[in-house]
Design a protein around this motif. Sequence first.
Motif, PDB file in Angstrom:
ATOM      1  N   TYR A   1       0.729  -1.387  -0.133  1.00 34.53           N
ATOM      2  CA  TYR A   1       0.139   0.067  -0.091  1.00 34.53           C
ATOM      3  C   TYR A   1       0.799   1.197  -0.096  1.00 34.53           C
TER       4      TYR A   1
ATOM      5  N   PHE B   1      -3.983   0.686  -2.144  1.00 31.46           N
ATOM      6  CA  PHE B   1      -3.570  -0.454  -2.577  1.00 31.46           C
ATOM      7  C   PHE B   1      -2.909  -0.128  -3.996  1.00 31.46           C
TER       8      PHE B   1
ATOM      9  N   PHE C   1       3.724   0.705   2.873  1.00 36.06           N
ATOM     10  CA  PHE C   1       3.224  -0.483   3.919  1.00 36.06           C
ATOM     11  C   PHE C   1       3.236  -1.723   3.182  1.00 36.06           C
TER      12      PHE C   1
ATOM     13  N   LYS D   1       0.699   5.476   0.923  1.00 37.81           N
ATOM     14  CA  LYS D   1       0.015   6.354   1.690  1.00 37.81           C
ATOM     15  C   LYS D   1       0.679   7.896   1.485  1.00 37.81           C
TER      16      LYS D   1
ATOM     17  N   ALA E   1      -2.394  12.918   4.863  1.00 35.48           N
ATOM     18  CA  ALA E   1      -3.973  13.179   5.108  1.00 35.48           C
ATOM     19  C   ALA E   1      -4.877  12.417   4.178  1.00 35.48           C
ATOM     20  N   GLU E   2      -4.367  11.288   3.543  1.00 34.29           N
ATOM     21  CA  GLU E   2      -5.333  10.307   2.968  1.00 34.29           C
ATOM     22  C   GLU E   2      -5.159   8.986   3.569  1.00 34.29           C
ATOM     23  N   GLY E   3      -6.048   8.128   2.949  1.00 30.34           N
ATOM     24  CA  GLY E   3      -6.012   6.683   3.334  1.00 30.34           C
ATOM     25  C   GLY E   3      -4.788   5.873   2.641  1.00 30.34           C
ATOM     26  N   PRO E   4      -4.501   4.839   3.263  1.00 33.98           N
ATOM     27  CA  PRO E   4      -3.828   4.079   2.114  1.00 33.98           C
ATOM     28  C   PRO E   4      -4.435   3.497   0.971  1.00 33.98           C
TER      29      PRO E   4
END
Lengths: 114, 114
Positions: free
Chosen positions: B36, B46, B89, B38, B41-44
């Motif tokens: 992932y 894919f 990640f 990231k 200020a954003e979500g991870p």
Amino acid sequence: DAGVTQSPTHLIKTRGQQVTLRCSPISGHKSVSWYQQVLGQGPQFIFQYYEKEERGRGNFPDRFSARQFPNYSSELNVNALLLGDSALYLCASTPWAGSGGELFFGEGSRLTVL
Amino acid sequence: DQQVKQNSPSLSVQEGRISILNCDYTNSMFDYFLWYKKYPAEGPTFLISISSIKDKNEDGRFTVFLNKSAKHLSLHIVPSQPGDSAVYFCAATAYTSGTYKYIFGTGTRLKVLA
């Protein structure tokens, strides 16, 4: 199509208070998972819900609870907040519970506990 | 017990060169591995995944390699672009107690220099 939406995006609480975070999954997704990301760490699994039933629970105290509604949205509740609960709380959805495939994350709710 | 480890907290690479991000794991029962990305200020989001029965998966500029005997996977980005600058990640999943549980590493911050 809307992605995973979370609210609120930011919030500040004081120690001992309670907080409720909300998540709406992608349309058609029936499974919702919650993760806690502390600064400098990777996301840590808190809960998974599928078809309104809890399917998994991470290593978090009982102060953390969650539920899933008939429309598959979900709430995460944290009681008796501690300073260490300050983190980014991420919600992720998947079509079903048992795939092992991609998690679709929302942008997160950043909680600060003072 | 950190089952998924990313030992390099940061990496800097020149634009156009190869970026190699590494991840080690301890649990031989993991079925799938995912990467992932990231942004702040954003979500991870894919990037790419690989099943434990494969040793390589490629998607455009991104290739993931899995070495099961060494319990090691790596993400190669070729060529690297400034927009690739983010935290990466790795995650691993295993089917446990009726659901897939995802374990994330602590992340590697990639900086691609123009």
